[in-house]
Design an enzyme around this catalytic site. Sequence first.
Site, mmCIF file in Angstrom:
data_model
loop_
_atom_site.group_PDB
_atom_site.id
_atom_site.type_symbol
_atom_site.label_atom_id
_atom_site.label_comp_id
_atom_site.label_asym_id
_atom_site.label_seq_id
_atom_site.Cartn_x
_atom_site.Cartn_y
_atom_site.Cartn_z
ATOM 1 N N ALA A 23 0.832 -1.194 0.000
ATOM 2 C CA ALA A 23 0.000 0.000 0.000
ATOM 3 C C ALA A 23 0.870 1.248 0.000
ATOM 4 O O ALA A 23 1.910 1.297 0.669
ATOM 5 C CB ALA A 23 -0.902 0.009 1.229
ATOM 6 N N THR A 24 0.437 2.255 -0.715
ATOM 7 C CA THR A 24 1.157 3.528 -0.728
ATOM 8 C C THR A 24 1.300 4.115 0.676
ATOM 9 O O THR A 24 2.391 4.581 1.026
ATOM 10 C CB THR A 24 0.486 4.518 -1.693
ATOM 11 O OG1 THR A 24 0.473 3.941 -3.006
ATOM 12 C CG2 THR A 24 1.202 5.855 -1.725
ATOM 13 N N GLU A 32 9.159 7.596 5.751
ATOM 14 C CA GLU A 32 9.260 8.550 6.852
ATOM 15 C C GLU A 32 10.076 7.970 8.003
ATOM 16 O O GLU A 32 10.863 8.679 8.639
ATOM 17 C CB GLU A 32 7.879 8.977 7.337
ATOM 18 C CG GLU A 32 7.232 9.994 6.424
ATOM 19 C CD GLU A 32 6.156 10.773 7.147
ATOM 20 O OE1 GLU A 32 6.418 11.936 7.497
ATOM 21 O OE2 GLU A 32 5.079 10.197 7.356
ATOM 22 N N GLY A 49 6.952 15.554 10.623
ATOM 23 C CA GLY A 49 6.803 15.696 9.183
ATOM 24 C C GLY A 49 5.941 16.892 8.857
ATOM 25 O O GLY A 49 4.950 17.160 9.539
ATOM 26 N N HIS A 56 4.792 6.558 -5.917
ATOM 27 C CA HIS A 56 4.838 5.104 -5.741
ATOM 28 C C HIS A 56 4.682 4.522 -7.141
ATOM 29 O O HIS A 56 3.597 4.556 -7.703
ATOM 30 C CB HIS A 56 3.698 4.679 -4.813
ATOM 31 C CG HIS A 56 3.753 3.258 -4.396
ATOM 32 N ND1 HIS A 56 2.818 2.723 -3.547
ATOM 33 C CD2 HIS A 56 4.613 2.255 -4.676
ATOM 34 C CE1 HIS A 56 3.095 1.454 -3.331
ATOM 35 N NE2 HIS A 56 4.180 1.147 -4.021
ATOM 36 N N ARG A 101 10.939 17.653 7.176
ATOM 37 C CA ARG A 101 10.700 17.541 8.604
ATOM 38 C C ARG A 101 11.202 18.801 9.286
ATOM 39 O O ARG A 101 12.079 19.483 8.749
ATOM 40 C CB ARG A 101 11.409 16.315 9.192
ATOM 41 C CG ARG A 101 10.980 15.000 8.518
ATOM 42 C CD ARG A 101 11.508 13.786 9.223
ATOM 43 N NE ARG A 101 10.854 13.579 10.506
ATOM 44 C CZ ARG A 101 9.641 13.050 10.658
ATOM 45 N NH1 ARG A 101 8.941 12.683 9.603
ATOM 46 N NH2 ARG A 101 9.132 12.886 11.856
#
Length: 116
Positions: A23-24, A32, A49, A56, A101
């Site tokens: 999954a994306t 992250e 973040g 993707h 970030r």
Amino acid sequence: MTHTVGDADTAAALGSGDLPVLATPRALAWLEAATCAALDLDDSRTSVGTRVEVEHIAASPVGATITATADLVHEDGRLLRFRVAAHDGHGTLVAHGEVRRVVVDRTRFLERVPRP
């Protein structure tokens, strides 16, 4: 950071689609996590973040090994920009992009979070 795609990591499991592939949102979480691992902050500080721009671009089935990397490419005071990438065990680029970030004081940040 290296991860193996499991059933709980799929688009079908996370609700971002209905296929049994990485999954994306999980790919993004792994990217992250790589940015966090790349930092060496004292215990009073952490990073949050603030912006994500990720493509993707390749599907990865359950059982695939994914390596997420993060390279700090820009630092301006508290602002950090990372170039991120994820490759599968065959070297195929699965996802890439940039994560921003900001370094914050852990206690002060949490004090400003509204309470329900």
